[in-house]
Design an enzyme around this catalytic site. Structure first.
Site, PDB file in Angstrom:
ATOM      1  N   ASN A   1      42.781  14.485 -24.331  1.00 54.93           N
ATOM      2  CA  ASN A   1      41.913  14.993 -24.410  1.00 54.93           C
ATOM      3  C   ASN A   1      42.278  15.991 -26.415  1.00 54.93           C
ATOM      4  OD1 ASN A   1      39.172  16.239 -25.330  1.00 54.93           O
ATOM      5  ND2 ASN A   1      39.605  17.983 -23.449  1.00 54.93           N
ATOM      6  N   TRP A   2      42.379  14.578 -27.132  1.00 58.76           N
ATOM      7  CA  TRP A   2      42.110  15.376 -28.002  1.00 58.76           C
ATOM      8  C   TRP A   2      41.140  16.447 -28.880  1.00 58.76           C
ATOM      9  CZ3 TRP A   2      42.957  10.359 -31.740  1.00 58.76           C
ATOM     10  CH2 TRP A   2      44.875   9.395 -31.112  1.00 58.76           C
ATOM     11  N   LYS A   3      40.121  16.423 -28.022  1.00 56.29           N
ATOM     12  CA  LYS A   3      39.502  17.642 -28.763  1.00 56.29           C
ATOM     13  C   LYS A   3      38.650  17.377 -30.259  1.00 56.29           C
ATOM     14  CE  LYS A   3      40.985  21.058 -24.731  1.00 56.29           C
ATOM     15  NZ  LYS A   3      41.446  22.341 -24.873  1.00 56.29           N
TER      16      LYS A   3
ATOM     17  N   HIS B   1      33.654  19.285 -19.188  1.00 55.91           N
ATOM     18  CA  HIS B   1      34.610  20.416 -19.728  1.00 55.91           C
ATOM     19  C   HIS B   1      34.644  21.734 -20.104  1.00 55.91           C
ATOM     20  CE1 HIS B   1      37.538  21.699 -22.511  1.00 55.91           C
ATOM     21  NE2 HIS B   1      38.487  20.962 -22.149  1.00 55.91           N
TER      22      HIS B   1
ATOM     23  N   GLU C   1      35.056  23.645 -21.993  1.00 55.38           N
ATOM     24  CA  GLU C   1      33.972  24.010 -23.892  1.00 55.38           C
ATOM     25  C   GLU C   1      32.538  23.663 -23.746  1.00 55.38           C
ATOM     26  OE1 GLU C   1      37.459  22.322 -25.826  1.00 55.38           O
ATOM     27  OE2 GLU C   1      38.555  24.006 -24.723  1.00 55.38           O
TER      28      GLU C   1
ATOM     29  N   GLU D   1      40.110  22.742 -14.165  1.00 58.06           N
ATOM     30  CA  GLU D   1      40.738  23.124 -15.556  1.00 58.06           C
ATOM     31  C   GLU D   1      40.705  24.058 -14.971  1.00 58.06           C
ATOM     32  OE1 GLU D   1      41.930  20.185 -18.480  1.00 58.06           O
ATOM     33  OE2 GLU D   1      38.965  20.768 -18.899  1.00 58.06           O
TER      34      GLU D   1
ATOM     35  N   GLY E   1      44.666  26.318 -23.017  1.00 54.12           N
ATOM     36  CA  GLY E   1      45.077  27.024 -24.584  1.00 54.12           C
ATOM     37  C   GLY E   1      44.833  27.599 -24.765  1.00 54.12           C
TER      38      GLY E   1
ATOM     39  N   SER F   1      46.750  24.186 -19.896  1.00 46.54           N
ATOM     40  CA  SER F   1      48.194  24.285 -20.598  1.00 46.54           C
ATOM     41  C   SER F   1      49.654  23.586 -19.768  1.00 46.54           C
ATOM     42  CB  SER F   1      48.746  25.910 -20.205  1.00 46.54           C
ATOM     43  OG  SER F   1      47.853  26.983 -21.250  1.00 46.54           O
TER      44      SER F   1
ATOM     45  N   GLY G   1      46.471  20.489 -26.232  1.00 48.85           N
ATOM     46  CA  GLY G   1      47.264  20.934 -27.363  1.00 48.85           C
ATOM     47  C   GLY G   1      48.681  19.926 -26.740  1.00 48.85           C
TER      48      GLY G   1
HETATM   49  P1  13P Z   1      44.941  22.778 -22.960  1.00 50.21           P
HETATM   50  O1  13P Z   1      46.202  22.030 -22.319  1.00 50.21           O
HETATM   51  O2  13P Z   1      45.095  23.462 -24.449  1.00 50.21           O
HETATM   52  O3  13P Z   1      45.052  23.748 -22.405  1.00 50.21           O
HETATM   53  O4  13P Z   1      43.654  21.837 -22.481  1.00 50.21           O
HETATM   54  C1  13P Z   1      43.437  21.868 -21.826  1.00 50.21           C
HETATM   55  C2  13P Z   1      42.156  21.253 -21.444  1.00 50.21           C
HETATM   56  O5  13P Z   1      41.195  21.756 -22.326  1.00 50.21           O
HETATM   57  C3  13P Z   1      42.210  19.206 -21.508  1.00 50.21           C
HETATM   58  O6  13P Z   1      40.929  18.942 -21.356  1.00 50.21           O
END
Ligand code: 13P
Length: 255
Positions: free
Chosen positions: A9-11, A98, A100, A170, A176, A216, A238
């Site tokens: 997931n590149w966000k 997600h 976020e 998650e 993150g 993470s 990440g």
């Molecule tokens: P990280 O791997 O940066 O913690 O993010 C996880 C995530 O939100 C994947 O959708």
């Protein structure tokens, strides 16, 4: 047999040329690493998807996903993108639910049920995210939260449709932050999710559903997490932004 998936997931990261380079590197590096029931999915910002799905066309193991889709088919929704539009450019997966999007864009279980329907109607496979906050975990509410997120957004589906989902656990406190759920903590929730699915849809469907861990996850901890009985791969934030790290996580399939 259930699929093993490592999804990135590149966000909101990577401009157009950076995205093309990263995806080309990943495609090249994973081609001899994934086989059979193992898949790699890259969920990139909308601007990349048409080009990436063109590049992924020749691969039977690497797929492209979006990070969101609107619940309506078309209309006056300025700035939005529909599931049908995504599917028209060869996108195969979409991240829904997600944390976020729940946190910053107010997405509720009720809305996510509609988005899930729209995605499935357009042949997109949702990677459906669920997970508790730190406060909910510390309050001992994590099982209830997971149960309601799953049931309210997805348990209206027919068994046939439900079996097209990928579920991603998650924990919000691990996203993150560099704090990963321990493999025991993650396994406990994954087993719970599978048991909830079994009680709604039966053991066969529950056994076949891919359940990913996210939060993470990195090349150092992936192998231990993925070795757990109910963890079928990862949703990587990440570490998906560096081809070497992402591919090292993919490689743990075969370690
Ligand atoms: P990280 O791997 O940066 O913690 O993010 C996880 C995530 O939100 C994947 O959708």
């Amino acid at each position: 047999m259930r699929k093993k998936i490592v999804a990135g997931n590149w966000k909101m990261n990577k401009d157009y040329s950076e995205g093309l380079s990263l995806f080309s590197e990943v495609l090249n590096m994973v081609k001899d690493e994934v086989r059979g029931e193992q898949l790699v999915v890259v969920c990139a910002p909308f601007i990349h998807l048409n080009s990436l799905s063109g590049l992924a066309k020749g691969s039977s193991q690497v797929f492209v996903g979006a990070q969101n889709a609107h619940q309506e088919a078309s209309g006056a929704y300025t700035g939005e993108i529909s599931a049908g539009m995504l599917s028209s450019i060869g996108v195969e997966y979409v991240i829904l639910g997600h944390s976020e999007r729940r946190q910053y864009f107010g997405e509720t279980n009720e809305l996510l049920a509609k988005k899930t329907d729209a995605a499935l109607k357009n042949n997109l496979k949702p990677i459906f995210c669920i997970g508790e906050t730190l406060e909910e975990r510390e309050g001992g509410k994590h099982f209830d939260i997971i149960k309601s997120q799953l049931a309210e957004a997805t348990f209206h589906l027919s068994a046939e449709d439900f079996s097209k989902l990928v579920i991603a656990y998650e924990p919000v406190w691990a996203i993150g932050t560099g704090v990963t759920a321990s493999s025991d903590q993650a396994q406990e929730i994954h087993a719970f999710i599978r048991a909830e699915i079994a009680s709604k849809y039966g053991k066969e469907i529950a056994d076949d559903i891919t359940i990913l861990y996210g939060g993470s996850c990195n090349p150092k901890n992936a192998a231990e997490l993925f070795a757990q009985h109910d963890i079928d791969g990862g949703l990587i934030g990440g570490a998906s932004l560096k081809s070497r790290d992402f591919v090292d996580i993919v490689k743990t399939f075969n370690n």
